[in-house]
Design an enzyme around this catalytic site. Structure first.
Site, short mmCIF file in Angstrom:
data_model
loop_
_atom_site.label_atom_id
_atom_site.label_comp_id
_atom_site.label_asym_id
_atom_site.label_seq_id
_atom_site.Cartn_x
_atom_site.Cartn_y
_atom_site.Cartn_z
N MET A 124 -6.96 10.02 13.56
CA MET A 124 -7.54 8.67 13.55
C MET A 124 -8.95 8.68 12.94
O MET A 124 -9.29 7.83 12.12
CB MET A 124 -7.59 8.11 14.96
CG MET A 124 -8.08 6.67 15.03
SD MET A 124 -8.21 6.06 16.71
CE MET A 124 -6.50 6.02 17.21
N LYS A 150 -10.88 -12.04 -2.66
CA LYS A 150 -10.31 -12.21 -1.31
C LYS A 150 -10.32 -10.87 -0.56
O LYS A 150 -10.56 -9.83 -1.19
CB LYS A 150 -8.88 -12.75 -1.44
CG LYS A 150 -7.96 -11.82 -2.21
CD LYS A 150 -6.76 -12.54 -2.79
CE LYS A 150 -5.83 -11.55 -3.47
NZ LYS A 150 -4.81 -12.22 -4.29
N ARG A 209 6.77 -17.94 -3.97
CA ARG A 209 5.83 -17.66 -2.89
C ARG A 209 5.06 -18.96 -2.64
O ARG A 209 5.50 -19.78 -1.86
CB ARG A 209 4.93 -16.48 -3.26
CG ARG A 209 4.16 -15.93 -2.06
CD ARG A 209 3.36 -14.69 -2.40
NE ARG A 209 2.28 -14.93 -3.34
CZ ARG A 209 1.32 -14.04 -3.64
NH1 ARG A 209 1.34 -12.85 -3.07
NH2 ARG A 209 0.38 -14.32 -4.51
N TYR A 246 -3.12 17.82 14.77
CA TYR A 246 -1.96 17.35 15.52
C TYR A 246 -0.67 17.92 14.96
O TYR A 246 -0.48 17.96 13.75
CB TYR A 246 -1.89 15.82 15.48
CG TYR A 246 -2.88 15.14 16.40
CD1 TYR A 246 -2.87 15.41 17.77
CD2 TYR A 246 -3.80 14.24 15.91
CE1 TYR A 246 -3.77 14.79 18.62
CE2 TYR A 246 -4.70 13.60 16.75
CZ TYR A 246 -4.69 13.88 18.10
OH TYR A 246 -5.57 13.28 18.94
C1 LIG Z 1 -4.79 -11.78 -5.55
C2 LIG Z 1 -4.51 -12.71 -6.64
C3 LIG Z 1 -4.92 -12.41 -7.95
C4 LIG Z 1 -5.49 -11.07 -8.34
O1 LIG Z 1 -4.42 -10.15 -8.44
P1 LIG Z 1 -4.62 -8.61 -8.86
O2 LIG Z 1 -3.24 -8.09 -8.94
O3 LIG Z 1 -5.40 -7.99 -7.75
O4 LIG Z 1 -5.35 -8.59 -10.14
C5 LIG Z 1 -4.74 -13.38 -8.90
N1 LIG Z 1 -4.18 -14.57 -8.60
C6 LIG Z 1 -3.74 -14.87 -7.36
C7 LIG Z 1 -3.10 -16.18 -7.10
C8 LIG Z 1 -3.87 -13.94 -6.34
O5 LIG Z 1 -3.42 -14.22 -5.12
#
Ligand SMILES: *Cc1c(COP(=O)(O)O)cnc(C)c1O
Length: 343
Positions: free
Chosen positions: A290, A35, A126, A242
């Site tokens: 930046m 992701k 969650r 800065y």
């Molecule tokens: C992002 C995610 C992972 C991976 O987690 P890491 O801590 O990056 O290894 C695994 N399972 C779910 C449901 C996630 O959202």
């Protein structure tokens, strides 16, 4: 591909990390969370390399992310499930949803079902249906590949880990899913009990070290590199950047880099981060801007305008220095970098 800064991405380290996490997980399959565009590295290039190494389980957050991977034809699960707005994409079949709520379950079933995964909440509060929903009739008739849950505190020695493990283990035999999956990167470090049938590392694939147990195992994958835009000499009393955070006490050689917080090189690195040229450590002077960062180059007399330096970016150390999490240091890496795979 001629931006004044680039990410050097180590293919061999990425694949080695995946293999090492797979080995730590014993007979469990090892997937990959890709992701947020592969945690900032580029999801397509990450997926291509891990698929070639034998990875068969990929996880993204949204359908747009899944669609970007569709040309690769890989097995992709969408962690956020299906909203009404996602149903057209979801029915195309290039990925399947991880159903998180009873409404998503009903929506998927009403649309004719098909392959899905289900997230169950075991204590993080969650995403996920309740444990009760797994054993009653809520999931009846679904074609569930993987039943999964997620740990809240896997990166700490918290009693919550054992509690969530017990709650998830108690679901064995009460569902129709082919596989069960609980572990992210950190949970792989806790131990085999957490592996079940499939582990889902993200961070550690990319060089993050969420628990000490993984420190010797995980290799750095990402190294930002930046080009020198100007070299100059400060005289005693000259200030830089800065708010004039740095004042030279002696004649000081300085290089101004094409790199700043808009690229994800956060202000927390001001006066604390460093670049490298060979063995020479070149500390950041003053405040990160930046698009620009100043470094001391007294230790590198040969460096000139147009030359490149590597940025210190070992994730645990960089997180401690900058006050950002290892996740933020990866996912914040900006669009302006050229992403160059080597090895
Ligand atoms: C992002 C995610 C992972 C991976 O987690 P890491 O801590 O990056 O290894 C695994 N399972 C779910 C449901 C996630 O959202």
């Amino acid at each position: 591909m001629n931006a004044p800064h680039r990410l050097r991405l180590d293919s061999a380290a990425l694949v080695t990390n995946w293999r090492a996490l797979a080995a730590l997980s014993g007979p469990a399959a090892c997937g990959a969370a890709i992701k947020a565009d592969g945690y900032g590295l580029g999801a397509v290039e990450v997926a291509r390399r891990l698929a070639h190494a034998g990875c068969h389980d990929f996880f993204v957050a949204t359908w747009a992310e899944a669609e970007a991977l569709a040309p690769l034809g890989l097995p992709v699960a969408v962690l956020h499930g299906v909203r009404e707005e996602d149903m057209a994409a979801a029915r195309e079949g290039f990925a399947w949803p991880v159903l998180n709520t009873e409404l998503q379950v009903a929506r998927w079933r009403a649309a004719g079902g098909g392959r899905c995964d289900v997230m169950v909440d075991t204590g993080m509060s969650r995403l996920g249906v309740s444990a009760a929903a797994v054993s009653d009739s809520t999931l009846d008739g679904l074609e569930i590949g993987t039943l999964m849950s997620h740990l809240a505190s896997a990166d700490e020695d918290s009693p919550l880990n054992a509690r969530q493990l017990a709650a998830f283990t108690a679901l064995k035999g009460h569902h129709s899913a082919k596989r069960m999956s609980l572990a992210n990167s950190a949970a792989i470090g806790i131990g085999r009990d957490y592996a079940f049938d499939l582990v889902r590392p993200g961070l550690a694939l990319y060089g993050g070290v969420p628990r000490a147990e993984l420190a010797g195992t995980v290799r750095q994958v990402v190294t930002p590199e930046a080009q020198i835009l100007q070299r100059r000499r400060l005289q005693p009393g000259d200030v830089i950047g800065y708010n004039a955070l740095f004042t030279a006490e002696r004649p000081t050689e300085v290089a101004i880099l094409n790199l700043g917080y808009a690229d994800g090189y956060w202000r927390g690195f001001s006066q604390r981060g460093a670049a490298r040229h060979g063995d020479a450590r070149l500390p950041v002077l003053g405040r990160v801007s930046m698009d620009l960062t100043a470094i001391a180059v007294d230790a590198a007399p040969d460096l000139a305008e147009g030359d490149w330096v590597a940025i210190d970016y070992a994730l645990p150390e960089a997180a401690a220095l900058s006050g950002m999490s290892q996740y933020e240091l990866l996912t914040g890496l900006g669009k302006r970098f050229d992403r160059v795979w080597v090895g």
